[in-house]
Design an enzyme around this catalytic site. Structure first.
Site, PDB file in Angstrom:
ATOM      1  N   PRO A 124       0.900  -1.370  -0.047  1.00  0.00           N
ATOM      2  CA  PRO A 124       0.081  -0.208   0.211  1.00  0.00           C
ATOM      3  C   PRO A 124       0.702   1.057   0.136  1.00  0.00           C
ATOM      4  O   PRO A 124       2.069   1.313   0.511  1.00  0.00           O
ATOM      5  CB  PRO A 124      -0.888  -0.055   1.211  1.00  0.00           C
ATOM      6  N   CYS A 125       0.429   2.380  -0.664  1.00  0.00           N
ATOM      7  CA  CYS A 125       0.994   3.639  -0.738  1.00  0.00           C
ATOM      8  C   CYS A 125       1.405   4.126   0.654  1.00  0.00           C
ATOM      9  O   CYS A 125       2.338   5.078   0.824  1.00  0.00           O
ATOM     10  CB  CYS A 125       0.293   4.593  -1.353  1.00  0.00           C
ATOM     11  N   GLN A 126       0.554   3.968   1.548  1.00  0.00           N
ATOM     12  CA  GLN A 126       0.999   4.192   3.039  1.00  0.00           C
ATOM     13  C   GLN A 126       2.439   3.842   3.355  1.00  0.00           C
ATOM     14  O   GLN A 126       3.050   4.002   4.604  1.00  0.00           O
ATOM     15  CB  GLN A 126       0.063   3.920   4.057  1.00  0.00           C
ATOM     16  N   ALA A 127       2.907   2.846   2.865  1.00  0.00           N
ATOM     17  CA  ALA A 127       4.333   1.996   2.965  1.00  0.00           C
ATOM     18  C   ALA A 127       5.534   3.239   2.457  1.00  0.00           C
ATOM     19  O   ALA A 127       6.614   2.669   3.087  1.00  0.00           O
ATOM     20  CB  ALA A 127       4.347   0.838   2.478  1.00  0.00           C
TER      21      ALA A 127
END
Length: 495
Positions: free
Chosen positions: A110-113
């Site tokens: 996920p882009c939160q990573a």
């Protein structure tokens, strides 16, 4: 001296030579967009890891429904990739030893990573599999690499948003490619817009493909099947994303094919949605607030002509529409905005929607004044304005609303549609509404027989988070070619 391939790699190549399907592990699987593409290209989906309970259930229902109730329940179980080890996963799903269970690993952290993970930390993952705990912001990339190191796949696919190539002044995808090189893989990545590959949506994403060196094969990305000129906003996004590809990283970056004007034009929103039944319950006062469940069957209705895309959505092998109809063709209750949706122009954004609402308000004021034969009071004017006109500042979020153009692909679907769907207003003014769950699925290229668990909002979110299955299938087909080419008859497994 060149390191010989691991015994498990040779065994897997021999297994493919005997005609078995490549087995896939899907990490961060969501509801299964990548899995569906690989399934349709001839791969076997053996396992998935997904933390969201509803998405995990969707994935299991679509890919493992034939299993025993006990094993199906095991596949439905949500799992946190930071809290499970590869051997625990294969044990829970009765898949055997870790190094022999999978031929291909796929997924998109996920882009939160995004984090300043750093080359050194990524390169250390093989020697220090718990290194991800040092910086939790980057743990999901590290966990993906840890699963690759443990499962020793023949090939892998990683997907992410364009910002992964330009985050805090560094290129995460290039760093991942370096780390994979140290693990024995040749990796290449490309920035691809799905509209060039038959998806009715302009969606830029980075895709990284890697093969184990033992395969002795090069990485190739699919050629475009459709041609279009991307709007200026997409060109700007691509320029920013490509800013941090340095001379070394150019060895790993592959420019995407955009075809040429001789190719067919893009699949449009009308191509994708035009055969679906109209929804007018909200205009008839029959739609109420509350959760939308998928318990009502809606027939397709009489229609004799569909586009090739609509036919594919209805007849996708293994995911054909059940009973010539749909159960998730449902929309949000937005009574204030129906007139705005009806009168705003196709392609219009929030400023156009706001201006349309103001005109409708002014028209309503004049109607009231004619009926009453006197001016409307200031308080009543303000009260009516608040009732009819959306309250958001006009220039802060111009893309918050958008009305689909029938003659062009859709803009990018995002997970945010799980909260509201103003970013995708239906092009048909007579229906005066946002897109339904099934229409969102069509724009993302999920076939009509693919079933989403949960209610309306979770289904929207699952769709917005997914990789378009058609795009995944195009990539999977290239990977299948490489795997079949590598599994030559003369290759035998190590004893």
């Amino acid at each position: 001296m060149k390191k010989p391939p691991e015994k498990s790699i040779l065994k897997k190549l021999e297994r493919l030579r005997r005609g078995h399907k490549p087995r896939v592990l899907d990490l961060f699987s969501g509801c299964g967009g990548i899995s569906l593409g690989f399934n349709s290209a001839g791969f076997q989906i053996d396992a998935a890891v997904e933390i969201d309970p509803t998405a995990a259930e969707t994935h299991a229902r679509n890919f493992h429904s034939e299993l025993s109730p006990e094993l199906l329940a095991a596949h439905m179980k949500p799992r946190d990739l930071t809290q499970i080890e590869p051997d625990e996963l294969t044990s829970a799903l009765s898949l055997g030893t870790v190094e022999d269970s999978f031929d291909v690993v796929v997924g998109g952290p996920p882009c939160q990573a995004y984090a300043r993970v750093g080359r050194a930390k990524l390169r250390d993952v093989a020697d220090h599999p718990s290194a991800f705990k040092v910086d939790p912001r980057g743990n999901l990339y590290l966990r993906y690499l840890h699963f690759v190191e443990a499962t020793q796949p023949l090939a892998l696919l990683m997907e992410n948003v364009p910002d992964a190539m330009n985050y805090g002044g560094h290129n995460v995808m290039a760093e991942v490619a370096e780390a994979l090189n140290d693990l024995g893989y040749i990796a290449r990545y490309s920035l691809i817009n799905t509209a060039f590959h038959g998806v009715p949506q302009m969606r830029d994403r980075v895709f990284l493909i890697a093969y184990h060196r033992a395969l002795n094969t090069e990485v190739h990305f699919p050629k475009a099947t459709n041609h279009l000129v991307l709007p200026s906003g997409y060109a700007g996004t691509r320029a920013v994303a490509l800013k941090y590809i340095d001379l070394f990283e150019k060895q790993c970056f592959v420019e995407a094919d955009h075809g040429n004007p001789s190719l067919p034009g893009p699949v449009t929103t009308m191509d994708a949605l035009g055969d679906l039944p109209s929804i007018t319950l909200h205009l008839e006062g029959k739609l109420k607030r509350g959760a939308r469940r998928f318990d009502e069957f809606i027939p397709y209705g009489p229609r004799t002509k569909f586009t090739a895309y609509a036919r594919l959505m209805r007849k996708w092998q293994g995911f054909e529409a059940p009973g010539e109809g749909l159960r998730d063709h449902v929309i949000r209750y937005l009574p204030r905005d129906a007139d705005i949706f009806r009168h705003m122009p196709s392609g219009g954004e929030y400023p156009a929607a706001h201006a349309t609402a103001v005109k409708l308000w002014e028209k309503k004021i004049k109607q009231i004044e004619r009926r009453l034969a006197k001016p409307v009071s200031k308080n009543d004017r303000e009260a009516l304005f608040a009732k009819m006109v959306p309250p958001y500042p006009v220039h802060n979020f111009p893309n918050r609303w958008w009305k689909l153009r029938p003659d062009a692909p859709s803009r990018t679907l995002l997970a945010h549609i799980g909260k509201d769907t103003y970013s995708h207003i239906h092009y048909d003014s007579a229906q005066a509404r946002v897109i339904s769950v099934r229409e969102a699925a069509r724009l993302q290229s999920f076939p009509d027989g693919f079933c989403f668990s949960g209610t309306m909002n979770p289904a929207y979110r699952q769709i917005g988070n997914a990789v378009p299955p058609i795009m995944a299938k195009r990539l999977a087909e290239k990977m299948m070619e490489a795997l079949q080419g590598a599994a030559v008859p003369t290759l035998v497994a190590a004893e």
